[in-house]
Design a protein around this motif. Structure first.
Motif, PDB file in Angstrom:
ATOM      1  N   ARG A  34      12.010   3.844  -6.905  1.00  0.00           N
ATOM      2  CA  ARG A  34      11.783   3.802  -5.454  1.00  0.00           C
ATOM      3  C   ARG A  34      11.384   5.175  -4.909  1.00  0.00           C
ATOM      4  NH1 ARG A  34      15.697   6.173  -2.422  1.00  0.00           N
ATOM      5  NH2 ARG A  34      17.526   6.722  -3.619  1.00  0.00           N
ATOM      6  N   GLY A  60       6.160   6.672  -5.109  1.00  0.00           N
ATOM      7  CA  GLY A  60       5.196   5.761  -4.492  1.00  0.00           C
ATOM      8  C   GLY A  60       3.831   5.906  -5.146  1.00  0.00           C
ATOM      9  N   GLN A 102       6.085  -3.203  -8.202  1.00  0.00           N
ATOM     10  CA  GLN A 102       6.897  -3.358  -7.001  1.00  0.00           C
ATOM     11  C   GLN A 102       8.289  -3.876  -7.343  1.00  0.00           C
ATOM     12  OE1 GLN A 102       5.523  -6.124  -4.030  1.00  0.00           O
ATOM     13  NE2 GLN A 102       5.148  -4.490  -2.547  1.00  0.00           N
ATOM     14  N   GLN A 157       7.034   1.721  -4.423  1.00  0.00           N
ATOM     15  CA  GLN A 157       6.311   1.293  -3.232  1.00  0.00           C
ATOM     16  C   GLN A 157       4.829   1.532  -3.493  1.00  0.00           C
ATOM     17  OE1 GLN A 157       8.094   2.223   0.753  1.00  0.00           O
ATOM     18  NE2 GLN A 157       9.118   3.781  -0.490  1.00  0.00           N
ATOM     19  N   PRO A 186       0.568  -7.528  -3.408  1.00  0.00           N
ATOM     20  CA  PRO A 186       1.897  -6.937  -3.225  1.00  0.00           C
ATOM     21  C   PRO A 186       1.796  -5.445  -2.914  1.00  0.00           C
ATOM     22  CG  PRO A 186       1.520  -7.526  -5.543  1.00  0.00           C
ATOM     23  CD  PRO A 186       0.252  -7.797  -4.803  1.00  0.00           C
ATOM     24  N   ASP A 213       2.995  -2.291   0.190  1.00  0.00           N
ATOM     25  CA  ASP A 213       3.975  -1.987   1.226  1.00  0.00           C
ATOM     26  C   ASP A 213       3.373  -1.272   2.423  1.00  0.00           C
ATOM     27  OD1 ASP A 213       6.576  -2.622  -0.337  1.00  0.00           O
ATOM     28  OD2 ASP A 213       5.394  -1.379  -1.702  1.00  0.00           O
ATOM     29  N   LYS A 214       2.347  -0.459   2.148  1.00  0.00           N
ATOM     30  CA  LYS A 214       1.813   0.385   3.224  1.00  0.00           C
ATOM     31  C   LYS A 214       0.300   0.423   3.228  1.00  0.00           C
ATOM     32  CE  LYS A 214       5.744   3.490   3.013  1.00  0.00           C
ATOM     33  NZ  LYS A 214       6.554   3.671   4.187  1.00  0.00           N
ATOM     34  N   LEU A 262       3.224  -4.841   7.007  1.00  0.00           N
ATOM     35  CA  LEU A 262       2.837  -3.633   6.274  1.00  0.00           C
ATOM     36  C   LEU A 262       3.026  -2.418   7.179  1.00  0.00           C
ATOM     37  CD1 LEU A 262      -0.493  -4.961   4.726  1.00  0.00           C
ATOM     38  CD2 LEU A 262       1.692  -4.640   3.532  1.00  0.00           C
ATOM     39  N   GLU A 263       3.556  -1.336   6.600  1.00  0.00           N
ATOM     40  CA  GLU A 263       3.778  -0.135   7.392  1.00  0.00           C
ATOM     41  C   GLU A 263       2.528   0.743   7.322  1.00  0.00           C
ATOM     42  OE1 GLU A 263       7.298   2.105   6.204  1.00  0.00           O
ATOM     43  OE2 GLU A 263       8.004   1.907   8.270  1.00  0.00           O
TER      44      GLU A 263
END
Ligand code: C2E
Ligand code: MG
Ligand code: MG
Ligand code: MG
Length: 294
Positions: free
Chosen positions: A146, A149, A173, A178, A198, A200-201, A234-235
């Motif tokens: 984690r 990234g 993931q 990330q 898949p 995250d950002k 999504l960030e």
């Protein structure tokens, strides 16, 4: 001043150098030996911040090459060279090992436990066994996935030579990594893939941030991307934030995370430690006073 330094940070090749085959070859050989010794290569780290309170949320690792005669050579110049001449997989491995080694030493030193993001070239997914390499490296340094990234550009995600990218990203993931889509908005991808990949950002490319808030087209695109990303869970990380007016536009349209010279240039690891290693008694990860909205 950060801005001025940042702009002069790299030596772009003179166009004449760029086209001359002999020089290209000399440069490739110089890069090959730089990779063998590791001494001219270095990772710089640029901080990422939560927009509402300035909190440190991560660092992007950016590769630097100090050429003995040319000075600091831009990765925008030597990464494509490495890709064309079969050096990218080794270079990518070097980057991963450095970043993970740095994470381990930062954990021991008591740095804020935020992720370091590395840029991954398509060739690392096509030719290199990225998944095995990451697992071996994280195990060796006892670093949690984690904390590492992975930034991939849209072109990487769409490169058919990497096979079906979906299950590969899902595995990464699942392990805890990330995943971010880098330079979002500059590729040729359709929006439908965002629904199933898949990731995250989204890293909103600097090109869209540069002329905020004056440029109507960019302002519309940014607002739309932010609204869409929120809907998709999504960030968004906005890249290249240099000015307060850009920051304010991004904040008022719900952008959660920012990265750019306004907060910090990419810095050598020692300078990152000087900025972020909490002195005894201070809370870790407190933002520098200059980098908040208020
Ligand atoms: P990128 O991944 O999109 O990285 C962001 C670039 O924007 C970096 O350029 C960073 O220094 C620059 N930047 C950040 N904030 C600002 C700002 O406020 N204003 C301006 N004008 N620029 C800002 P850099 O370090 O020259 O890297 C260029 C590109 O080279 C990266 O773009 C990435 O695509 C590639 N790259 C760098 N390191 C690596 C690496 O280790 N592996 C691979 N495969 N590519 C890398
Ligand atoms: Mg990047
Ligand atoms: Mg980017
Ligand atoms: Mg970029």
């Amino acid at each position: 001043t950060a801005k001025r330094h940042g702009r002069n940070q790299h030596q772009r090749f003179r166009p004449a150098l760029d086209v001359a085959g002999d020089h290209q070859l000399a440069l490739v050989n110089a890069l090959r030996s730089a990779l063998a010794t590791g001494t001219q290569l270095e990772l710089f780290y640029q901080s990422q911040h939560r927009i509402d309170n300035g909190e440190l949320v991560g660092f992007e690792a950016l590769l630097r090459w100090r050429h003995p005669e040319l000075g600091m050579v831009s990765p925008a110049d030597f990464i494509p060279l490495a890709e064309r001449h079969g050096l990218m997989v080794s270079l990518g491995r070097w980057v991963i090992e450095q970043a993970v080694g740095q994470l381990a030493s930062w954990r021991r030193a008591g740095m804020p436990a935020v992720p370091v993001w590395v840029n991954i070239s398509a060739l690392q997914l096509i030719q290199g066994d990225l998944e095995a390499q990451l697992a071996a490296c994280l195990t060796e340094f006892k670093v949690a996935p984690r904390l590492l990234g992975l930034e991939l550009t849209e072109s990487v995600l769409l490169d058919e030579r990497a096979g079906d990218i979906y299950p590969r990203l899902a595995v990464l993931q699942e392990r805890g990594h990330q995943i971010a889509i880098d330079d979002f908005g500059t590729g040729y991808s359709s929006l439908s893939y965002l629904k199933r990949l898949p990731v995250d950002k989204l890293k909103l490319d600097r090109a869209f941030v540069r002329s905020l808030p004056e440029d109507q087209a960019d302002a519309s695109i940014v607002a739309a991307v932010l609204a869409m990303a929120e809907g998709l869970g999504l960030e968004v990380v906005a890249e290249g934030v240099e000015e307060k007016a850009q920051l304010e536009y991004l904040a008022s349209h719900g952008c959660p995370i920012v990265q750019g010279f306004m907060f910090s240039r990419p810095l050598p690891a020692t300078e990152v430690e000087a900025a972020w290693l909490a002195p005894p008694g201070a809370p870790p990860g407190a933002p520098p006073a200059s980098a908040t909205l208020s």
